[in-house]
Scaffold this motif. Sequence first.
Motif, short mmCIF file in Angstrom:
data_model
loop_
_atom_site.label_atom_id
_atom_site.label_comp_id
_atom_site.label_asym_id
_atom_site.label_seq_id
_atom_site.Cartn_x
_atom_site.Cartn_y
_atom_site.Cartn_z
N LEU A 152 0.83 -1.21 0.00
CA LEU A 152 0.00 0.00 0.00
C LEU A 152 0.87 1.25 0.00
N GLU A 153 1.92 1.20 0.78
CA GLU A 153 2.82 2.35 0.86
C GLU A 153 3.46 2.63 -0.51
N ILE A 154 3.88 1.55 -1.17
CA ILE A 154 4.53 1.71 -2.47
C ILE A 154 3.52 2.18 -3.52
N GLU A 155 2.35 1.58 -3.50
CA GLU A 155 1.32 2.02 -4.44
C GLU A 155 1.02 3.50 -4.26
N ASP A 156 0.89 3.90 -3.03
CA ASP A 156 0.59 5.30 -2.74
C ASP A 156 1.72 6.20 -3.25
N PHE A 157 2.93 5.73 -3.09
CA PHE A 157 4.08 6.50 -3.60
C PHE A 157 3.97 6.67 -5.12
N LEU A 158 3.68 5.58 -5.81
CA LEU A 158 3.61 5.64 -7.28
C LEU A 158 2.44 6.53 -7.75
N TYR A 159 1.33 6.48 -7.03
CA TYR A 159 0.19 7.33 -7.43
C TYR A 159 0.50 8.79 -7.15
N GLU A 190 3.45 10.08 -7.22
CA GLU A 190 4.41 10.46 -8.26
C GLU A 190 3.66 10.82 -9.55
N ALA A 191 2.68 9.99 -9.90
CA ALA A 191 1.89 10.25 -11.12
C ALA A 191 1.19 11.60 -11.02
N ASP A 192 0.70 11.91 -9.83
CA ASP A 192 0.04 13.21 -9.64
C ASP A 192 1.01 14.36 -9.90
N LEU A 193 2.21 14.23 -9.38
CA LEU A 193 3.20 15.30 -9.60
C LEU A 193 3.44 15.52 -11.09
N LEU A 194 3.59 14.43 -11.83
CA LEU A 194 3.83 14.56 -13.27
C LEU A 194 2.63 15.17 -13.98
N ASP A 195 1.45 14.67 -13.64
CA ASP A 195 0.26 15.13 -14.36
C ASP A 195 -0.11 16.57 -13.99
N GLU A 196 0.34 17.00 -12.83
CA GLU A 196 0.08 18.39 -12.42
C GLU A 196 1.25 19.31 -12.77
N HIS A 197 2.15 18.82 -13.59
CA HIS A 197 3.31 19.59 -14.07
C HIS A 197 4.21 20.05 -12.93
N ARG A 198 4.23 19.29 -11.85
CA ARG A 198 5.09 19.67 -10.72
C ARG A 198 6.41 18.93 -10.88
N TYR A 199 7.13 19.27 -11.94
CA TYR A 199 8.31 18.48 -12.34
C TYR A 199 9.47 18.59 -11.36
N GLU A 200 9.63 19.78 -10.76
CA GLU A 200 10.74 19.94 -9.82
C GLU A 200 10.53 19.04 -8.60
N GLU A 201 9.27 18.95 -8.16
CA GLU A 201 8.98 18.05 -7.03
C GLU A 201 9.18 16.60 -7.45
N TRP A 202 8.87 16.34 -8.70
CA TRP A 202 9.09 14.97 -9.21
C TRP A 202 10.58 14.64 -9.20
N LEU A 203 11.40 15.60 -9.62
CA LEU A 203 12.85 15.35 -9.61
C LEU A 203 13.35 15.00 -8.21
N ASP A 204 12.69 15.60 -7.20
CA ASP A 204 13.09 15.33 -5.82
C ASP A 204 12.83 13.88 -5.42
N LEU A 205 11.98 13.20 -6.19
CA LEU A 205 11.71 11.79 -5.88
C LEU A 205 12.78 10.86 -6.45
N LEU A 206 13.72 11.41 -7.20
CA LEU A 206 14.75 10.59 -7.83
C LEU A 206 16.05 10.68 -7.05
N THR A 207 16.73 9.57 -6.87
CA THR A 207 18.03 9.63 -6.18
C THR A 207 19.04 10.34 -7.08
N HIS A 208 20.13 10.79 -6.50
CA HIS A 208 21.14 11.52 -7.28
C HIS A 208 21.76 10.64 -8.36
N ASP A 209 21.75 9.32 -8.13
CA ASP A 209 22.38 8.40 -9.09
C ASP A 209 21.34 7.62 -9.90
N VAL A 210 20.18 8.20 -10.05
CA VAL A 210 19.09 7.48 -10.72
C VAL A 210 19.47 7.13 -12.16
N ARG A 211 19.00 5.98 -12.64
CA ARG A 211 19.06 5.66 -14.07
C ARG A 211 17.61 5.52 -14.54
#
Lengths: 180, 461
Positions: free
Chosen positions: A14-21, A23-44
């Motif tokens: 549930l925790e992971i699902e909530d995280f993914l949903y 995240e989707a909200d951030l993208l769909d609401e054009h909150r891209y900078e907040e989305w970037l904050d969800l990525l680790t510095h070494d993300v691929r």
Amino acid sequence: MADLLSHEELMLRLEIEDFLYMEADLLDEHRYEEWLDLLTHDVRYHAPMKRNVSSKEMDKELTREAVEMSWFDEGKDTLEKRVAQIRTGVHWAEEPLSRVTHFVSNVRLLDSGSDKVGAGEIRVKSRFLVHRNRLEDEDNTWIGNRIDTLRRVDGEWKISRREIYLDQNVLLSKNLTNFF
Amino acid sequence: MVQLTSEMKRLVDSESGTVSREIFWNQDLYDQEMEQVFNRSWLFVGHESQIPNAGDYILGRMGEEAVIVSRGRDEKVHVFLNSCRHRGNRVCRYDQGNSFTHVCSFHGWTYDATGALVALPYHENGYDLMDKSQWGLLQARVEVFHGSIWATWDKSAPSFHEYLGGSDFYLATGLMHTDGSDNGAEVLGGVVKWRLGCNWKVPCPDTDTTHGWITHRSTALALGVGATGNPVRPREDRSISVGQTRSRYTVSFPEGHTMGVTIPEEGDPGWEESGTWNERPAVREYLREKFEERKKRLGLMAHLSVGPAIFPNEGWLGRVVRIMHPQGPAMTEIWTYFFVDKDAPQEVKTELANYYELYYGPGGVTQQDDMENWYALTIASKGPVAQKLDLNYQMRLSEPPLHGPTEFGMPGLFAHNYSDENHRRYYQRWAEVMQAKDWGEMAPTKAAAAKDDWMKNGNGR
């Protein structure tokens, strides 16, 4: 028959699902900078292409990361540049911004505490349906699955790896301006 | 210039610098293009590095139609139509593979790696009067140029060399190894393919020097680099200001090939100095070493690396080849091939792949915006009012192009860097090919008279 989920496993899912949903909200609401904050510095962030190959050669279906061409093969630095580009106001492919909706489903935890992931990491598989509607009548749908590696950083989940498997061979849209 | 009929001149008027929008929308003209242009021209179908071994094959396109590009047991490259001679079925359904037989899934007609019909069920009893040698997959003429594979359906077409009309001088520089040796380039795995709602000709003429400052403004603002990442050399100091740059020209050939050429000069920086490689140290070190070797081989011409757009539908961006495959008047499927040196270290290839992915293709920060404009101009040109308005290609119409600097032996017709000359020549050639009954009528007349003193005389301006 699959084992029943324990209470802890269920809560984690549930925790992971909530995280993914979220995240989707951030993208769909054009909150891209907040989305970037969800990525680790070494993300691929990798989206291989899919070839039409013999069913006996499925090992050659996907283009290989870092060796062959991909739709995307990004690190945090280039993802940040893409966000900065959208924010210039003259990135015509996203000016005005497209209307994008991410559907995320079929969420399953693949590994936690196994040797496939590092300590404090978890792998999660999901399906996506991403819809882009642009200006008057431009309409695109992309469907596929993702395998994410999430990492606990200071008590928060972050994405340290995203594999995007798009179910297309020839891309049936004029460009890819959004994140998956 | 070949004299155009009045109808064709209504569509393409090189003297007034106008082109009718109909040529991007009209279905009858499109159908005529398939016959006149695509069934007669030399077309890029792939690269030898994609099929190194006997039996290797890839799919290619010639116009709307799929072809199999195959290396036979004879080690030669064969190109044949991917359509069974029996009932027309698609014979090969894979993008790539290795096989000495291609078996049709409908009735089992079987072709070998040269396209010859080698087996068919019930042959002994049912086809006793049939001559199998006459029923192979339709063969195209094939020529290999520095590893690139070109094919045409037209038996009467001139050789590929003659077709290039002197632009082979430039095409070779795009296809050679970084160290200046003739071969040694390879295509990175994965041809990037996507569909774009515009006419196939829209992206073809090269170069469109005046679009970058606004089309790609967001790339410059957000990434702090030139629009294409400037893959070969830092020329920003010369090319940003509007006006003639000292050594950069649009260059065209009467055969319809168009490109941008920077004349090499003593003191030009090595390729490794480009700011593009600031974040790609392995590429920079590699270029430093290989460019030295290139200079030893080629001298001043080492600096020359030109990707010429070969008529009708081949084009380059840096070391990337893209082919605009027609899919109807207002739909194009772009196939993009990304080149690296075959023997480069994997680290270098990886950095280059990442570089290509960031800038080029449907996800590329640069190309995304091109596609937006090409699609939007298609939509906005659709209506009956817009269709009657000719498009403007008049930039520097009054300045006829000049032959290149003979001291370097550089062929082609040189025009101002900021000029529509290449577009005018491309569409003029298109019109000539569209109306010509045969190659005799297509033979280009050499346009401007040579002016050997053009370099001495302020670059001819």
